[in-house]
Design an enzyme around this catalytic site. Structure first.
Site, PDB file in Angstrom:
ATOM      1  CG  ASP A 138      -1.806  -1.201   1.327  1.00 17.74           C
ATOM      2  OD1 ASP A 138      -2.025  -1.842   0.288  1.00 17.74           O
ATOM      3  OD2 ASP A 138      -2.262  -1.513   2.440  1.00 17.74           O
ATOM      4  CD  GLN A 164      -3.676  -5.135  -6.710  1.00 17.02           C
ATOM      5  OE1 GLN A 164      -3.592  -3.927  -6.745  1.00 17.02           O
ATOM      6  NE2 GLN A 164      -4.727  -5.758  -6.213  1.00 17.02           N
TER       7      GLN A 164
HETATM    8  O1  F6P Z   1      -2.293  -4.035   3.379  1.00 14.48           O
HETATM    9  C1  F6P Z   1      -2.123  -4.829   2.267  1.00 14.48           C
HETATM   10  C2  F6P Z   1      -3.450  -5.286   1.713  1.00 14.48           C
HETATM   11  O2  F6P Z   1      -3.196  -6.089   0.578  1.00 14.48           O
HETATM   12  C3  F6P Z   1      -4.435  -4.157   1.393  1.00 14.48           C
HETATM   13  O3  F6P Z   1      -4.162  -3.520   0.177  1.00 14.48           O
HETATM   14  C4  F6P Z   1      -5.732  -4.916   1.399  1.00 14.48           C
HETATM   15  O4  F6P Z   1      -6.833  -4.089   1.705  1.00 14.48           O
HETATM   16  C5  F6P Z   1      -5.523  -5.920   2.502  1.00 14.48           C
HETATM   17  O5  F6P Z   1      -4.122  -6.083   2.657  1.00 14.48           O
HETATM   18  C6  F6P Z   1      -6.140  -7.267   2.246  1.00 14.48           C
HETATM   19  O6  F6P Z   1      -5.930  -8.052   3.367  1.00 14.48           O
HETATM   20  P1  F6P Z   1      -6.207  -9.604   3.460  1.00 14.48           P
HETATM   21  O7  F6P Z   1      -5.169 -10.300   2.666  1.00 14.48           O
HETATM   22  O8  F6P Z   1      -6.108  -9.918   4.909  1.00 14.48           O
HETATM   23  O9  F6P Z   1      -7.561  -9.822   2.893  1.00 14.48           O
END
Ligand code: F6P
Length: 342
Positions: A128, A274
């Site tokens: 991020d 990503q």
């Molecule tokens: O903080 C990194 C991130 O990939 C964010 O961009 C996204 O909102 C979140 O983590 C997703 O988290 P998880 O993998 O726990 O669903």
């Protein structure tokens, strides 16, 4: 000296490069021993470890993910979490801890150091790029590269069908991935969380793009919000740090565009793609340098600090400086790219 290492929060490309650099320099130059805690703070709470020596880090530089595993466990919300961490550090004779993570993981490290005197050094990671006190976090460059390649590909299929393609990218409450990939990929609309968007304006840009005989690509950050309304969420569940899981605005926006313009609109949610796979050369470079400087900080006993990138230098800042405030996109920067909208 024995050093504990853990990776917490959402994984990102470059974590293994940090671990390798820490272990290589720590072992070769300072004679340190290492222990890896499994799955972020959860492993430190539960006392689950993995051996971390030179053979363990061989060949991991280009590998995505983390050999240590990760979790979003918050020890301050786990019964006896902090007590268990202290007990486990004593049990494994750990003299210092390197925590590699984002806002949440580093927030825990800052508190453990300030409130309990646990010697911690932080390394900033997150796709991020929303951590203050560092110009860039590692993982961001790879995520932007993946999103840009996806946008390039979507342009050609959008043109073939003359339809609107909406691309939802990650980034939580910061628009860095959307802004960088949208600009690099030549998107016609970029929507970020820092500026609420007007759906009618988005539709006007979409329509003007069709008038020029091109198919529009709309990049929307998962945390972007319409001007009149709440955040659009597929499900409103939260993680253990209390963050709502984002995603859903892309689908919603495509439907709105289709209804208002009469043009077919589809959505691609890039999601965890990503975060996966091999780190870019820049992220390997940055992650490696962060690792080298983190073990230097440990060796010098400079605890409560996080390594950070300032220009081309790696500096040390108080961990709390990085977590106190989210680093978001400056409105002037967003205005600058607006010339390409429509
Ligand atoms: O903080 C990194 C991130 O990939 C964010 O961009 C996204 O909102 C979140 O983590 C997703 O988290 P998880 O993998 O726990 O669903």
């Amino acid at each position: 000296m024995k050093v504990g290492v853990l990776t917490g929060g959402g994984d990102c490309p470059g974590l293994n490069a940090v671990i390798r650099a820490v272990v290589r320099k720590g072992h070769q130059e300072y004679g340190c021993e290492f222990v890896g805690f499994k799955d972020g703070w959860r492993g430190a709470v539960e006392g689950r470890t993995v051996p971390l020596d030179i053979p363990a880090v061989r060949g991991i530089l280009p590998r995505g993910g983390t050999i240590l595993g990760s979790s979003r466990t918050n020890p301050f919300k786990t019964e006896n979490g902090v007590r268990d961490i202290r007990d486990n550090l004593a049990k494994y004779e750990v003299d210092a801890l390197i925590a590699i993570g984002g806002e949440d993981t580093l927030g825990v490290a800052a508190r453990l150091h300030e409130e309990y005197g646990i010697p911690c050094v932080g390394v900033p990671k997150t796709i991020d790029n929303d951590l203050s006190a560092t110009d860039y976090t590692f993982g961001f460059d790879t995520a932007v590269g993946i999103a840009t390649e996806a946008i390039d590909r979507l342009h050609t299929t959008a043109e073939s069908h003359m339809r609107v393609l909406v691309v939802e990218v990650m980034g939580r409450h910061a628009g860095w991935i959307a802004l960088h990939s949208g600009l690099a990929g030549g998107a016609n609309v970029i929507l970020i969380p820092e500026q609420r968007f007007d759906v009618d304006q988005v539709c006007a840009w979409v329509t003007s793009r069709f008038k020029a005989s091109y198919a529009p690509i709309v990049v929307v950050a998962e945390g972007a919000m319409p001007k009149d309304g709440d955040m659009v969420l597929k499900d409103g569940t939260k993680d253990s740090f209390g963050h709502v899981r984002l995603s859903g605005v892309g689908e919603w926006l495509a439907k709105e565009i289709e209804e208002r313009t009469g043009k077919e609109a589809r959505t691609t949610v890039l999601g965890h793609i990503q975060r996966g796979g091999t780190p870019s050369a820049f992220d390997r470079w940055l992650a490696t340098r962060f690792g080298l400087h983190a073990i230097d900080a440990v060796h010098e006993g400079d605890f409560g600090k996080m390594v950070a990138l300032k220009g081309t230098d790696i500096i040390r800042v108080p961990i709390a400086d990085a977590t106190a405030k989210l680093k978001t996109v400056d409105p002037a920067l967003y205005t600058e790219v607006g010339v390409f909208f429509g």
